[in-house]
Design a protein around this motif. Structure first.
Motif, PDB file in Angstrom:
ATOM      1  N   SER A 263      10.202   0.622  -4.982  1.00 20.37           N
ATOM      2  CA  SER A 263      11.526   0.121  -4.616  1.00 20.37           C
ATOM      3  C   SER A 263      11.588  -1.401  -4.756  1.00 20.37           C
ATOM      4  N   LEU A 264      10.540  -2.077  -4.295  1.00 20.55           N
ATOM      5  CA  LEU A 264      10.501  -3.532  -4.416  1.00 20.55           C
ATOM      6  C   LEU A 264      10.398  -3.955  -5.881  1.00 20.55           C
ATOM      7  N   ARG A 265       9.678  -3.181  -6.678  1.00 18.53           N
ATOM      8  CA  ARG A 265       9.550  -3.490  -8.102  1.00 18.53           C
ATOM      9  C   ARG A 265      10.914  -3.429  -8.790  1.00 18.53           C
ATOM     10  N   ARG A 266      11.681  -2.388  -8.485  1.00 14.23           N
ATOM     11  CA  ARG A 266      13.022  -2.279  -9.079  1.00 14.23           C
ATOM     12  C   ARG A 266      13.898  -3.457  -8.661  1.00 14.23           C
ATOM     13  N   LEU A 267      13.758  -3.850  -7.413  1.00 12.05           N
ATOM     14  CA  LEU A 267      14.535  -4.985  -6.911  1.00 12.05           C
ATOM     15  C   LEU A 267      14.200  -6.261  -7.684  1.00 12.05           C
ATOM     16  N   LEU A 268      12.911  -6.529  -7.869  1.00 11.86           N
ATOM     17  CA  LEU A 268      12.502  -7.763  -8.544  1.00 11.86           C
ATOM     18  C   LEU A 268      12.782  -7.709 -10.040  1.00 11.86           C
ATOM     19  N   ASP A 269      12.676  -6.521 -10.633  1.00 13.41           N
ATOM     20  CA  ASP A 269      12.955  -6.387 -12.066  1.00 13.41           C
ATOM     21  C   ASP A 269      14.421  -6.687 -12.392  1.00 13.41           C
ATOM     22  N   SER A 270      15.290  -6.600 -11.398  1.00 10.27           N
ATOM     23  CA  SER A 270      16.712  -6.873 -11.639  1.00 10.27           C
ATOM     24  C   SER A 270      17.024  -8.370 -11.637  1.00 10.27           C
ATOM     25  N   GLU A 271      16.035  -9.195 -11.299  1.00 13.22           N
ATOM     26  CA  GLU A 271      16.227 -10.645 -11.263  1.00 13.22           C
ATOM     27  C   GLU A 271      15.690 -11.260 -12.554  1.00 13.22           C
ATOM     28  N   LEU A 272      16.563 -11.934 -13.314  1.00 11.11           N
ATOM     29  CA  LEU A 272      16.181 -12.444 -14.630  1.00 11.11           C
ATOM     30  C   LEU A 272      15.119 -13.531 -14.565  1.00 11.11           C
ATOM     31  N   ASP A 273      15.056 -14.263 -13.458  1.00 14.61           N
ATOM     32  CA  ASP A 273      14.109 -15.380 -13.380  1.00 14.61           C
ATOM     33  C   ASP A 273      12.789 -14.996 -12.720  1.00 14.61           C
ATOM     34  N   LEU A 274      12.604 -13.699 -12.448  1.00  9.07           N
ATOM     35  CA  LEU A 274      11.358 -13.228 -11.850  1.00  9.07           C
ATOM     36  C   LEU A 274      10.699 -12.223 -12.788  1.00  9.07           C
TER      37      LEU A 274
ATOM     38  N   VAL B 273       7.467  -9.482 -12.693  1.00 14.35           N
ATOM     39  CA  VAL B 273       6.341  -8.847 -12.016  1.00 14.35           C
ATOM     40  C   VAL B 273       5.220  -8.664 -13.030  1.00 14.35           C
ATOM     41  N   LEU B 274       4.124  -9.368 -12.813  1.00 15.88           N
ATOM     42  CA  LEU B 274       2.997  -9.336 -13.745  1.00 15.88           C
ATOM     43  C   LEU B 274       2.075  -8.154 -13.492  1.00 15.88           C
ATOM     44  N   ALA B 275       1.993  -7.737 -12.226  1.00 26.64           N
ATOM     45  CA  ALA B 275       1.088  -6.639 -11.872  1.00 26.64           C
ATOM     46  C   ALA B 275       1.431  -6.158 -10.476  1.00 26.64           C
ATOM     47  N   GLU B 276       0.949  -4.948 -10.163  1.00 26.80           N
ATOM     48  CA  GLU B 276       1.101  -4.374  -8.831  1.00 26.80           C
ATOM     49  C   GLU B 276      -0.284  -4.062  -8.270  1.00 26.80           C
ATOM     50  N   ALA B 277      -0.359  -3.996  -6.942  1.00 31.75           N
ATOM     51  CA  ALA B 277      -1.625  -3.659  -6.289  1.00 31.75           C
ATOM     52  C   ALA B 277      -1.333  -2.840  -5.040  1.00 31.75           C
ATOM     53  N   GLY B 278      -2.243  -1.902  -4.757  1.00 31.47           N
ATOM     54  CA  GLY B 278      -2.051  -1.034  -3.599  1.00 31.47           C
ATOM     55  C   GLY B 278      -3.076  -1.222  -2.508  1.00 31.47           C
ATOM     56  N   ASP B 279      -4.078  -2.076  -2.740  1.00 30.53           N
ATOM     57  CA  ASP B 279      -5.069  -2.367  -1.703  1.00 30.53           C
ATOM     58  C   ASP B 279      -5.591  -3.788  -1.914  1.00 30.53           C
ATOM     59  N   HIS B 280      -6.367  -4.264  -0.943  1.00 28.09           N
ATOM     60  CA  HIS B 280      -6.783  -5.662  -0.986  1.00 28.09           C
ATOM     61  C   HIS B 280      -7.732  -5.966  -2.145  1.00 28.09           C
ATOM     62  N   ALA B 281      -8.582  -5.010  -2.504  1.00 29.36           N
ATOM     63  CA  ALA B 281      -9.485  -5.237  -3.637  1.00 29.36           C
ATOM     64  C   ALA B 281      -8.689  -5.434  -4.918  1.00 29.36           C
ATOM     65  N   ALA B 282      -7.662  -4.601  -5.103  1.00 30.88           N
ATOM     66  CA  ALA B 282      -6.819  -4.729  -6.295  1.00 30.88           C
ATOM     67  C   ALA B 282      -6.034  -6.036  -6.272  1.00 30.88           C
TER      68      ALA B 282
ATOM     69  N   GLY C 202       0.786  -1.225   0.000  1.00 29.92           N
ATOM     70  CA  GLY C 202       0.000   0.000   0.000  1.00 29.92           C
ATOM     71  C   GLY C 202       0.816   1.271   0.000  1.00 29.92           C
ATOM     72  N   HIS C 203       2.121   1.161   0.255  1.00 27.90           N
ATOM     73  CA  HIS C 203       2.987   2.337   0.302  1.00 27.90           C
ATOM     74  C   HIS C 203       3.702   2.455  -1.035  1.00 27.90           C
ATOM     75  N   LEU C 204       3.317   3.442  -1.845  1.00 27.18           N
ATOM     76  CA  LEU C 204       3.780   3.522  -3.231  1.00 27.18           C
ATOM     77  C   LEU C 204       5.303   3.570  -3.364  1.00 27.18           C
ATOM     78  N   PRO C 205       6.020   4.431  -2.616  1.00 25.65           N
ATOM     79  CA  PRO C 205       7.485   4.435  -2.756  1.00 25.65           C
ATOM     80  C   PRO C 205       8.109   3.075  -2.432  1.00 25.65           C
ATOM     81  N   MET C 206       7.583   2.408  -1.411  1.00 32.24           N
ATOM     82  CA  MET C 206       8.100   1.081  -1.074  1.00 32.24           C
ATOM     83  C   MET C 206       7.819   0.096  -2.200  1.00 32.24           C
ATOM     84  N   ARG C 207       6.609   0.178  -2.774  1.00 35.42           N
ATOM     85  CA  ARG C 207       6.267  -0.739  -3.864  1.00 35.42           C
ATOM     86  C   ARG C 207       7.172  -0.520  -5.068  1.00 35.42           C
TER      87      ARG C 207
END
Length: 229
Positions: free
Chosen positions: A38-49, A51-60, A31-36
């Motif tokens: 940051s985590l997205r950049r981290l995962l994008d640097s891994e060739l075997d991972l 990220v298909l989508a992001e979500a900021g709340d439980h409904a999403a 739910g915290h956009l800057p943290m999300r």
């Protein structure tokens, strides 16, 4: 005399290249956009991972998991709105093929235990995400449990406390809250029990541990990793 001619061997059949494994599909929910980000950049640097989508709340989260059917959902333990633990239980039923890794600012072993009990297979402290999140996702995708080693050590201490002194899970929970300075009334409110029941738990804790004061309980809880220093 005719020279002996050596025939060239037939050309070898080209070997088929090993297929490149599909990357592990991930939905990232925080739910915290800057943290999300940051985590997205981290995962994008891994060739075997991937990220298909992001979500900021439980409904999403529910929508993205339903649409993408990821192998792993990375879910913030403390997103605003409804309970993330309830979301884990619901998603475990609706999308059983998706493994869930919880992330949290808290390193409290109780949170990790609750996440695993609800159906998550991983728990990573956010300040350790750089070193551990990708590892946790790979473990989850392979149906292995992963808990940040620092948190796992405190979980083990918690279990040892239960074994050594025969405290119940509820008594350990009450002990932690006492050590954090909460009164019996406050503990009763947090655990949705009566103050009289909390006083009974306190008496049992003092008797089982052989400790007479709250200060002694605090020191005991610190030594056993039940609370942070």
């Amino acid at each position: 005399m005719a020279a002996n001619l050596r025939l060239a061997p037939p050309p070898e059949e080209p070997q088929a290249l090993a297929p490149i494994p599909e990357p592990i599909g991930v939905v990232l929910a925080d739910g915290h956009l800057p943290m999300r980000h940051s985590l997205r950049r981290l995962l994008d640097s891994e060739l075997d991972l991937e990220v298909l989508a992001e979500a900021g709340d439980h409904a999403a989260v529910a929508c993205e998991v339903q649409e993408h059917r990821p192998r792993v959902l990375v879910l913030d333990m403390h997103m605003a709105g409804s309970s993330s633990l309830d979301a884990v239980r619901t998603l475990s039923e609706r999308a059983p093929e998706t493994r869930i890794v919880m992330i949290s600012m808290e390193e409290d072993p109780q949170f990790a235990q609750r996440a695993l009990t609800a159906g998550a297979v991983g728990f990573v402290a956010k300040d350790l995400a750089d070193a551990e999140l990708a590892q946790a996702i790979r473990a989850a995708a392979a149906d292995h449990e992963f808990v940040s080693p620092r948190v796992a050590a405190r979980l083990n201490e918690r279990h040892r406390t239960l074994t050594d002194h025969k405290l119940t899970q509820r008594e350990v929970e009450v002990l932690r809250l006492i050590a954090y300075g909460h009164t019996s009334v406050e503990i009763a409110r947090k655990l949705q029990l009566s103050p009289r029941t909390i006083e009974t738990h306190r008496a049992h804790i003092h008797k089982k541990l052989g400790l007479g004061t709250r200060a002694e309980l605090v020191r005991y809880a610190l030594r056993r990793g039940l609370i942070g220093a």
